[in-house]
Design a protein around this motif. Structure first.
Motif, PDB file in Angstrom:
ATOM      1  N   ALA A 178       0.839  -1.207   0.000  1.00 46.95           N
ATOM      2  CA  ALA A 178       0.000   0.000   0.000  1.00 46.95           C
ATOM      3  C   ALA A 178       0.870   1.252   0.000  1.00 46.95           C
ATOM      4  O   ALA A 178       0.602   2.216  -0.719  1.00 46.95           O
ATOM      5  CB  ALA A 178      -0.925  -0.017   1.213  1.00 46.95           C
ATOM      6  N   GLU A 179       1.934   1.194   0.782  1.00 49.16           N
ATOM      7  CA  GLU A 179       2.810   2.361   0.878  1.00 49.16           C
ATOM      8  C   GLU A 179       3.548   2.590  -0.451  1.00 49.16           C
ATOM      9  O   GLU A 179       3.598   3.712  -0.956  1.00 49.16           O
ATOM     10  CB  GLU A 179       3.807   2.142   2.008  1.00 49.16           C
ATOM     11  CG  GLU A 179       4.217   3.443   2.660  1.00 49.16           C
ATOM     12  CD  GLU A 179       4.812   3.181   4.021  1.00 49.16           C
ATOM     13  OE1 GLU A 179       4.105   2.589   4.865  1.00 49.16           O
ATOM     14  OE2 GLU A 179       5.982   3.545   4.202  1.00 49.16           O
ATOM     15  N   LEU A 180       4.093   1.514  -0.992  1.00 50.52           N
ATOM     16  CA  LEU A 180       4.833   1.645  -2.262  1.00 50.52           C
ATOM     17  C   LEU A 180       3.923   2.141  -3.381  1.00 50.52           C
ATOM     18  O   LEU A 180       4.362   2.877  -4.269  1.00 50.52           O
ATOM     19  CB  LEU A 180       5.438   0.289  -2.657  1.00 50.52           C
ATOM     20  CG  LEU A 180       6.646  -0.156  -1.846  1.00 50.52           C
ATOM     21  CD1 LEU A 180       7.039  -1.580  -2.227  1.00 50.52           C
ATOM     22  CD2 LEU A 180       7.824   0.792  -2.073  1.00 50.52           C
ATOM     23  N   GLY A 181       2.658   1.726  -3.338  1.00 47.98           N
ATOM     24  CA  GLY A 181       1.727   2.123  -4.391  1.00 47.98           C
ATOM     25  C   GLY A 181       1.013   3.430  -4.096  1.00 47.98           C
ATOM     26  O   GLY A 181       0.115   3.816  -4.837  1.00 47.98           O
ATOM     27  N   ALA A 182       1.395   4.071  -2.976  1.00 50.54           N
ATOM     28  CA  ALA A 182       0.727   5.315  -2.550  1.00 50.54           C
ATOM     29  C   ALA A 182      -0.789   5.117  -2.447  1.00 50.54           C
ATOM     30  O   ALA A 182      -1.576   5.942  -2.895  1.00 50.54           O
ATOM     31  CB  ALA A 182       1.067   6.464  -3.493  1.00 50.54           C
ATOM     32  N   LEU A 183      -1.170   3.969  -1.857  1.00 50.33           N
ATOM     33  CA  LEU A 183      -2.593   3.655  -1.675  1.00 50.33           C
ATOM     34  C   LEU A 183      -2.997   4.053  -0.261  1.00 50.33           C
ATOM     35  O   LEU A 183      -2.201   4.636   0.486  1.00 50.33           O
ATOM     36  CB  LEU A 183      -2.837   2.157  -1.915  1.00 50.33           C
ATOM     37  CG  LEU A 183      -2.347   1.626  -3.269  1.00 50.33           C
ATOM     38  CD1 LEU A 183      -2.582   0.126  -3.356  1.00 50.33           C
ATOM     39  CD2 LEU A 183      -3.046   2.334  -4.422  1.00 50.33           C
ATOM     40  N   ASP A 184      -4.219   3.695   0.107  1.00 52.83           N
ATOM     41  CA  ASP A 184      -4.723   4.008   1.439  1.00 52.83           C
ATOM     42  C   ASP A 184      -3.954   3.162   2.473  1.00 52.83           C
ATOM     43  O   ASP A 184      -4.018   1.934   2.437  1.00 52.83           O
ATOM     44  CB  ASP A 184      -6.219   3.662   1.471  1.00 52.83           C
ATOM     45  CG  ASP A 184      -6.864   3.994   2.794  1.00 52.83           C
ATOM     46  OD1 ASP A 184      -6.154   4.487   3.695  1.00 52.83           O
ATOM     47  OD2 ASP A 184      -8.079   3.771   2.920  1.00 52.83           O
ATOM     48  N   THR A 185      -3.225   3.802   3.369  1.00 51.45           N
ATOM     49  CA  THR A 185      -2.412   3.047   4.346  1.00 51.45           C
ATOM     50  C   THR A 185      -2.996   3.133   5.760  1.00 51.45           C
ATOM     51  O   THR A 185      -2.356   2.691   6.706  1.00 51.45           O
ATOM     52  CB  THR A 185      -0.967   3.597   4.382  1.00 51.45           C
ATOM     53  OG1 THR A 185      -1.036   5.013   4.591  1.00 51.45           O
ATOM     54  CG2 THR A 185      -0.225   3.300   3.099  1.00 51.45           C
ATOM     55  N   ARG A 186      -4.211   3.689   5.871  1.00 53.27           N
ATOM     56  CA  ARG A 186      -4.779   3.804   7.224  1.00 53.27           C
ATOM     57  C   ARG A 186      -5.018   2.420   7.808  1.00 53.27           C
ATOM     58  O   ARG A 186      -5.502   1.507   7.091  1.00 53.27           O
ATOM     59  CB  ARG A 186      -6.086   4.593   7.172  1.00 53.27           C
ATOM     60  CG  ARG A 186      -5.838   6.085   6.974  1.00 53.27           C
ATOM     61  CD  ARG A 186      -7.106   6.804   6.741  1.00 53.27           C
ATOM     62  NE  ARG A 186      -7.734   6.378   5.485  1.00 53.27           N
ATOM     63  CZ  ARG A 186      -8.825   6.928   4.975  1.00 53.27           C
ATOM     64  NH1 ARG A 186      -9.434   7.890   5.622  1.00 53.27           N
ATOM     65  NH2 ARG A 186      -9.321   6.505   3.834  1.00 53.27           N
ATOM     66  N   PRO A 187      -4.664   2.220   9.108  1.00 55.50           N
ATOM     67  CA  PRO A 187      -4.772   0.896   9.712  1.00 55.50           C
ATOM     68  C   PRO A 187      -6.146   0.255   9.534  1.00 55.50           C
ATOM     69  O   PRO A 187      -6.248  -0.937   9.250  1.00 55.50           O
ATOM     70  CB  PRO A 187      -4.467   1.153  11.195  1.00 55.50           C
ATOM     71  CG  PRO A 187      -3.632   2.394  11.197  1.00 55.50           C
ATOM     72  CD  PRO A 187      -4.090   3.217  10.032  1.00 55.50           C
ATOM     73  N   ARG A 188      -7.190   1.040   9.647  1.00 60.73           N
ATOM     74  CA  ARG A 188      -8.540   0.461   9.507  1.00 60.73           C
ATOM     75  C   ARG A 188      -8.746  -0.124   8.117  1.00 60.73           C
ATOM     76  O   ARG A 188      -9.379  -1.167   7.943  1.00 60.73           O
ATOM     77  CB  ARG A 188      -9.606   1.527   9.759  1.00 60.73           C
ATOM     78  CG  ARG A 188      -9.912   1.723  11.223  1.00 60.73           C
ATOM     79  CD  ARG A 188     -11.077   2.665  11.359  1.00 60.73           C
ATOM     80  NE  ARG A 188     -12.312   2.020  10.946  1.00 60.73           N
ATOM     81  CZ  ARG A 188     -13.396   1.974  11.689  1.00 60.73           C
ATOM     82  NH1 ARG A 188     -13.395   2.529  12.875  1.00 60.73           N
ATOM     83  NH2 ARG A 188     -14.486   1.385  11.256  1.00 60.73           N
ATOM     84  N   GLY A 189      -8.229   0.586   7.124  1.00 62.05           N
ATOM     85  CA  GLY A 189      -8.360   0.106   5.748  1.00 62.05           C
ATOM     86  C   GLY A 189      -7.596  -1.190   5.541  1.00 62.05           C
ATOM     87  O   GLY A 189      -8.096  -2.144   4.944  1.00 62.05           O
TER      88      GLY A 189
ATOM     89  N   LEU B 270      -7.619  -1.202  -1.135  1.00 64.62           N
ATOM     90  CA  LEU B 270      -7.047   0.077  -0.705  1.00 64.62           C
ATOM     91  C   LEU B 270      -6.878   1.023  -1.896  1.00 64.62           C
ATOM     92  O   LEU B 270      -6.221   2.048  -1.790  1.00 64.62           O
ATOM     93  CB  LEU B 270      -5.692  -0.182  -0.034  1.00 64.62           C
ATOM     94  CG  LEU B 270      -5.721  -1.263   1.059  1.00 64.62           C
ATOM     95  CD1 LEU B 270      -4.315  -1.616   1.514  1.00 64.62           C
ATOM     96  CD2 LEU B 270      -6.572  -0.796   2.232  1.00 64.62           C
ATOM     97  N   ALA B 271      -7.473   0.629  -3.009  1.00 62.25           N
ATOM     98  CA  ALA B 271      -7.259   1.393  -4.247  1.00 62.25           C
ATOM     99  C   ALA B 271      -8.575   1.841  -4.873  1.00 62.25           C
ATOM    100  O   ALA B 271      -8.681   1.932  -6.094  1.00 62.25           O
ATOM    101  CB  ALA B 271      -6.474   0.538  -5.243  1.00 62.25           C
ATOM    102  N   ALA B 272      -9.562   2.132  -4.019  1.00 64.46           N
ATOM    103  CA  ALA B 272     -10.874   2.537  -4.542  1.00 64.46           C
ATOM    104  C   ALA B 272     -10.766   3.824  -5.355  1.00 64.46           C
ATOM    105  O   ALA B 272     -11.513   4.035  -6.300  1.00 64.46           O
ATOM    106  CB  ALA B 272     -11.855   2.719  -3.395  1.00 64.46           C
ATOM    107  N   GLY B 273      -9.812   4.680  -4.981  1.00 64.47           N
ATOM    108  CA  GLY B 273      -9.668   5.966  -5.670  1.00 64.47           C
ATOM    109  C   GLY B 273      -8.969   5.867  -7.016  1.00 64.47           C
ATOM    110  O   GLY B 273      -8.905   6.837  -7.760  1.00 64.47           O
TER     111      GLY B 273
END
Ligand SMILES: Nc1ncnc2c1ncn2[C@@H]1O[C@H](COP(=O)(O)OP(=O)(O)OP(=O)(O)O)[C@@H](O)[C@H]1O
Length: 207
Positions: free
Chosen positions: A96-107, A143-146
């Motif tokens: 998620a971090e490498l892909g600049a995706l949503d990294t929030r713990p809940r997600g 984590l990539a809905a956007g």
């Protein structure tokens, strides 16, 4: 006819080379919001080459390619970028971090639950089967809905029936959100997937 506003990606007269050799020529390709495109073809017909080109990872040899900016698409390659020494949860966080995706713990936690990886979250990835590694790799889709456009190389590979059902739901949800996807698969796609077109690449890499 698809309006420009509805179109996620368009290619005209696209040609792609690998190792100095023309491996793909494609007169036309377009994908509308809410749609899916299934790339089919024999081994070596150019599916990976096309996906990488659409993702901007390889430059086309010719033709035009119009797509939304990089912030709006996600490419998931066939090779699993899973690190053996990291746990399941750490691998997903890392992807998620490498892909600049949503990294929030809940997600991240939600993705682990949905992909039925929660019980294994602390296990080192080296103990996972190939299908489970594929699930970890695909859990980033949650984590990539956007990212409106998903480009997925053989995402069904190695998944069991349950894994295939989870991926199918992720693809359907993405379409409902007006996202679109292009994927390659050697196996038939689940019948639940609607609004899917097929693009055959023949052995010479011609659509
Ligand atoms: N690094 C490379 N250097 C030179 N040629 C390559 C390279 N990678 C792939 N090719 C060639 O490009 C062509 C298209 O390969 P590509 O991997 O895109 O096909 P594919 O349809 O994804 O195959 P598969 O179904 O086996 O995954 C093939 O002829 C292949 O041999």
């Amino acid at each position: 006819m698809t309006s420009d506003r509805d179109c996620l990606i368009q290619a005209h007269s696209l040609s792609c080379d690998r190792g100095g050799r023309r491996v793909l020529t494609l007169p036309q390709l377009s994908l509308a919001r809410g749609a899916g495109l299934w790339l089919r073809g024999r081994n070596g017909s150019g599916k990976t080459t096309l996906l990488r080109t659409l993702a901007g990872l390889s430059a086309p040899a010719g033709g035009t390619l119009t797509r939304h900016d990089r912030a709006q698409w996600l490419y998931v390659g066939h090779t699993l970028a899973i690190k053996d020494e990291l746990s399941v949860a750490e691998n997903l966080e890392c992807l998620a971090e490498l892909g600049a995706l949503d990294t929030r713990p809940r997600g991240v936690q939600g993705a682990l639950v949905r992909w039925q990886l929660w019980e294994r979250r602390d296990q080192p990835a080296r103990r996972l089967s190939q299908g489970l590694r594929r699930r970890v790799s695909l859990a980033r889709l949650d984590l990539a809905a956007g990212r409106h456009l998903w480009l997925l190389d053989e995402p069904f590979d190695a998944l069991d029936d349950e894994g295939q059902a989870l991926l199918t739901v992720a693809l359907m949800r993405h379409q409902v959100r007006r996202g679109g996807w292009i994927l390659s698969s050697h196996q038939g796609l689940p019948g639940e997937l609607q609004g899917v077109q097929t693009l055959w690449l023949d052995a010479k890499g011609t659509a």
